[in-house]
Design an enzyme around this catalytic site. Structure first.
Site, PDB file in Angstrom:
ATOM      1  N   GLU A 141       6.900   7.178   5.315  1.00 57.46           N
ATOM      2  CA  GLU A 141       8.202   6.013   4.722  1.00 57.46           C
ATOM      3  C   GLU A 141       9.560   6.555   5.852  1.00 57.46           C
ATOM      4  O   GLU A 141      10.361   5.924   5.985  1.00 57.46           O
ATOM      5  CB  GLU A 141       8.583   6.020   3.078  1.00 57.46           C
ATOM      6  N   ARG A 153      -1.903   4.130   2.375  1.00 60.75           N
ATOM      7  CA  ARG A 153      -1.674   3.435   2.461  1.00 60.75           C
ATOM      8  C   ARG A 153      -1.206   3.294   3.790  1.00 60.75           C
ATOM      9  O   ARG A 153      -0.565   2.110   4.241  1.00 60.75           O
ATOM     10  CB  ARG A 153       0.179   3.443   1.982  1.00 60.75           C
ATOM     11  N   HIS A 200      -1.960  -3.629 -10.857  1.00 62.58           N
ATOM     12  CA  HIS A 200      -0.539  -2.081 -10.555  1.00 62.58           C
ATOM     13  C   HIS A 200       0.997  -2.961 -10.665  1.00 62.58           C
ATOM     14  O   HIS A 200       1.137  -3.765  -9.801  1.00 62.58           O
ATOM     15  CB  HIS A 200      -0.738  -1.656  -9.201  1.00 62.58           C
ATOM     16  N   ASP A 241       0.553   7.948  -1.244  1.00 63.52           N
ATOM     17  CA  ASP A 241       1.810   7.230  -0.418  1.00 63.52           C
ATOM     18  C   ASP A 241       2.362   7.787   0.386  1.00 63.52           C
ATOM     19  O   ASP A 241       2.229   8.979   0.769  1.00 63.52           O
ATOM     20  CB  ASP A 241       2.117   6.969  -1.852  1.00 63.52           C
ATOM     21  N   ASP A 280       3.634  -2.749  -1.128  1.00 65.21           N
ATOM     22  CA  ASP A 280       4.975  -3.784  -2.718  1.00 65.21           C
ATOM     23  C   ASP A 280       4.935  -4.668  -2.064  1.00 65.21           C
ATOM     24  O   ASP A 280       5.851  -5.240  -2.315  1.00 65.21           O
ATOM     25  CB  ASP A 280       6.499  -2.825  -2.152  1.00 65.21           C
ATOM     26  N   ASP A 306       1.336   7.531 -12.008  1.00 62.99           N
ATOM     27  CA  ASP A 306       1.800   7.486 -10.760  1.00 62.99           C
ATOM     28  C   ASP A 306       3.051   8.618 -10.721  1.00 62.99           C
ATOM     29  O   ASP A 306       2.546   8.957 -11.527  1.00 62.99           O
ATOM     30  CB  ASP A 306       2.867   6.392 -11.072  1.00 62.99           C
ATOM     31  N   GLU A 313       3.276   6.740   6.171  1.00 67.01           N
ATOM     32  CA  GLU A 313       3.493   5.667   7.363  1.00 67.01           C
ATOM     33  C   GLU A 313       4.020   7.034   8.671  1.00 67.01           C
ATOM     34  O   GLU A 313       3.368   6.617   9.255  1.00 67.01           O
ATOM     35  CB  GLU A 313       4.990   4.916   7.201  1.00 67.01           C
TER      36      GLU A 313
END
Length: 823
Positions: A407, A454, A541, A402, A471, A289, A405
């Site tokens: 985010e 994601r 995870h 990651d 998440d 990560d 979108e």
């Protein structure tokens, strides 16, 4: 009438809320070119294209300066016969499977499949100041799957699905919008509707108006696609045929992965890998990560390079892991922070999305201040790819994308060529995946990509992505939701959807500092990992407070989880073959029970699922459960663990203890397996166990195994593979099993011959005669002595017949004669 004023006011409000249909289009003329019917109307052109025999694409020309491509469709039209018939009031466009009827005045369309009505526009296309979209009729009892990641129940009729990819941190038992929405739904009437628009919007599935399905968006294309099929499985296959099929991932991607948020140093990462092997856990990957590029959560995103204070020799670490058969995966994000080492470089290379004035757009969000890579700009994506390529050249085997979108995506961002953020918001992750896939193939043509992303759009599966459910909280309702999410993603082409096993977010933690102690639900953890053993990807995870890796749990937990991981690895020929079948047909590994017999009664069931064609898995999702109700499709089923026989077409209740979840095998199934290995680098099919689940009700069955080197892209197209085909026939008192080997070009690891162990289940008594390739074998009732010698043994306690023999040629035949085989 007591309240006329109130009623009139309510009617005015309702009318104001409805879309405007002023100027409904009127037919002028039409022309057929190839498989596309172009219709001229008084307000512009409308095209109806037969993308295949089972799918129509409808596109309205809305006379705007901006032109948007179809992100969903692969661009390949499948050839089919089309015919046009004109009547006084309508035009009919026919393929061998479907008919589109276009009413002329006002222009409106309806669709049927071989005479059965599927879908009809209510008033069709609409537009207003804020949106454009379409309205369709729903029947009163119609049920709808789809929409991608949501937690709403399997039947999504009566819901509004936001078309707005967004974070859903800590979700549990309900979430109407998440990381990966897909603007497509499947009806129990045997059609799929895809709203081919990448803009922010919504799908109203009969919530605002009971029998109206309305889709709309703030911009983008005025287009939709209707897909039909004879069965639910056919619809998924026909959909992936036009949106693209998922290529095979590297075989190691199906193995156990060590992952946590997160490993902070090279020493810690090495110790975690070593602990897996010391504790006798198979391992194929370790995932790093965000601490690989910075010491803190915030402020470092965009470095795209190692924090060598914590990871002094990453190249050596990666190489050492590779020697052990362990692959290294790194997280990346599409944001470059102004505090990162790459900020000035990103500005100099014009890598960031811009504002209306043409300047790099900066903004504040959770991780800091910075900008967003413009994935739609070839120059920007070239710069970003170069950083990823450097990591892959160091030996990194996979990229975890990651926050795609994305985010943070301010509405005033302008993407290349001139697309507003809201107009292409839902296609941002799709474009990122496309760029990575295409450039990976260009620069690493001999290596299958591993892209864990994601977010994405309809059709993103064709770029080989592995999505996950984000998440998720560590709760029992959240575990139950993972079945729903996996099934809903699978029916829209995203076969590799999986979850953070064990859950990610500990909701009783007040802070996300990686240090605060939180309660650990051991039972929930075990149940989640048992379920995970039958997901397409196995990846524990979690936040640091509770280690996700089973090697850090107590002895009972380790023993249970180890057994399930070992079971997964033993079943790898079955799973890898299902993955290959997905790449050829679009059929997912995780399938709704309604696929088993096309039973609409199972349309809403999420208590269990099919894993491949022949295994049924019923995860335990209730705390302290002592039994599990399992709806078994029609036919005969066997308990995978005990061999007990069950009659399908009913719901059965089975006892459950902490060590197991219910798993069933279809009668007539061939289930291939291998022995224990510690990493898929050592995967071989030269010693193969082939379990056949016999029942007198099954007179014939077929199955196969796909084998290749697990690495080479497009191995089948290159001929670097082989197929092992299996057939059974049961005639009177004789069971016949045939094996054939379909060889092509040689590949690394291809066996010259195979040592076979065929285990026939559900045999009541020792058979009278067993023949292998015409040679009579002696049946030993005391078991086999081991080794590779040919032999036959019968186990009365297990009710199994085991047949060992070397398979040297391209064919082998087994005949088992017994008047007492179970019926």
């Amino acid at each position: 009438m007591r309240y006329p004023g109130l009623i009139i006011y309510g009617a005015i409000c309702l009318l104001a809320a409805l879309p405007s249909f002023a100027g409904a289009r009127e037919y002028v003329s039409h022309k057929l070119e190839g498989q596309t019917l172009s219709i001229a109307t008084d307000e512009g052109n409308v095209t109806v294209r037969a993308v295949s025999a089972d799918a129509f694409e409808i596109v309205y020309d809305i006379n705007e300066d901006k032109q948007f491509p179809s992100f969903a469709l692969s661009g390949e039209t499948q050839q089919t016969d089309v015919q046009v018939e004109e009547n006084e009031d309508s035009i009919l466009l026919r393929t061998p499977a479907m008919t589109a009827t276009i009413e002329k005045s006002p222009l409106r369309m309806r669709y049927d499949r071989q005479g059965a009505a599927l879908l009809s526009e209510e008033k069709g296309f609409f537009t207003d100041d804020k949106s454009r979209g379409f309205r369709f009729d729903l029947t009163a009892s119609e049920r709808l799957w789809g929409g991608g990641q949501r937690v709403l129940g399997m039947d999504r009729r009566g819901e509004i699905l936001p078309l707005d990819n967004r974070g859903a941190y800590g979700y549990s038992d309900r979430s109407d919008a998440m990381y990966y929405g897909v603007p497509a739904v499947i009806s129990d009437r045997k059609y799929m509707l895809l709203f081919d628009n990448s803009a922010r919007g919504e799908m109203d599935l009969g919530k605002s108006e009971a029998n109206i399905l309305q889709v709309k968006a703030s911009g983008g294309r005025a287009a939709y696609v209707v897909v039909a099929g004879q069965s639910y499985a056919d619809i998924v296959q026909n959909y992936t045929a036009i949106t693209g099929k998922q290529p095979l991932p590297p075989r190691w991607a199906l193995g156990n992965m060590a992952s946590r948020f997160g490993y902070r140093t090279e020493a810690e990462t090495r110790s975690v890998v070593d602990k897996h092997f010391a504790e006798d856990f198979p391992l194929d990957a370790v995932i790093l990560d965000l601490f690989w590029f910075g010491p803190d959560i915030k402020g470092h995103m965009g470095n795209l390079d190692w924090n060598r204070s914590a990871f002094p020799n990453p190249e050596g670490m990666i190489a050492d892991f590779k020697k052990k058969g362990v692959n290294t995966i790194l997280i990346t994000e599409p944001f470059i922070l102004s505090t990162s080492k790459r900020w000035e470089e990103a500005l100099a290379n014009q890598a960031l999305a811009r504002d209306a004035a043409g300047q790099p757009k900066t903004f504040d969000f959770y991780f800091g201040n910075g900008g967003l890579i413009d994935m739609f700009d070839p120059k920007a994506s070239d710069w970003f790819w170069a950083k990823n390529r450097d990591l892959l050249n160091q030996g990194v085997a996979g990229i975890w994308g990651d926050l795609g979108e994305p985010e943070a995506h301010p509405s005033d961002i302008v993407h290349t060529p001139n697309w507003g953020a809201d107009e292409v918001h839902n296609a941002y992750g799709h474009q990122w995946a496309r760029m990575m896939s295409e450039k990976w193939a260009q620069d690493f043509p001999n290596q299958r990509p591993f892209l864990m992303m994601r977010s994405g759009f309809a059709g993103t599966q064709r770029f080989g992505i592995i999505p996950w459910s984000g998440d998720v909280s560590k709760t029992w309702p959240a575990l139950q939701a993972q079945i729903e999410i996996a099934l809903q993603m699978s029916v829209v082409g995203l076969a590799y959807s999986h979850s953070d096993l064990g859950g990610f977010v500990a909701l009783d933690s007040a802070v996300d500092d990686g240090k605060t102690a939180v309660a650990f639900d051991k039972e929930l953890y075990i149940r989640w990992l048992q379920f995970g053993a039958f997901q397409p990807v196995f990846r524990p995870h979690s936040q640091e407070q509770i280690p996700a890796e089973p090697v850090f749990q107590d002895e009972q937990t380790k023993d249970i989880v180890r057994r399930y991981i070992r079971t997964r690895y033993r079943l790898m020929p079955y799973l890898y073959t299902a993955a290959w079948q997905n790449s050829r047909t679009g059929m997912p590994m995780t399938r709704p029970l309604a696929f088993a017999s096309d039973d609409p009664a199972m349309f809403t069931d999420q208590s269990a699922f099919l894993w491949g064609n022949d295994l049924l898995v019923a995860p335990v999702t209730q705390k302290a459960a002592t039994s599990k109700s399992v709806p078994l499709p029609a036919g005969i089923w066997f308990d995978y663990w005990t061999g007990a026989k069950f009659f399908g077409g009913q719901t059965v209740s089975v006892p459950v203890a902490i060590k197991d979840i219910p798993v069933f095998v279809r009668a007539g199934a061939f289930i291939p397996a291998i022995g224990d290995i510690d990493t898929l680098r050592d995967y071989r099919t030269d010693r193969l166990k082939l379990h056949y689940y016999h029942d007198g009700s099954v007179t014939a069955s077929t199955s196969q195994i796909y084998d290749d080197d697990g690495i080479t892209p497009a191995s089948q197209e290159k001929g670097l593979y082989e197929l092992l085909n299996f057939q059974s026939a049961y005639v009177k008192d004789t069971l016949l099993i045939g094996l054939t080997r379909e060889r092509h070009k040689a590949y690394a690891g291809q066996p010259a011959q195979r040592q076979m162990q065929v285990i026939v289940h559900n045999i009541d008594k020792a058979p009278r005669r067993v023949m292998v390739d015409g040679k009579k074998m002696v049946v030993n009732k005391g078991g086999l002595n081991g080794g590779d010698k040919a032999g036959v043994a019968y186990s009365a306690s297990g009710r199994t017949l085991t047949i060992n023999f070397p398979w040297r040629g391209d064919k082998a035949n087994i005949a088992v004669r017994s008047g007492s085989a179970a019926n």
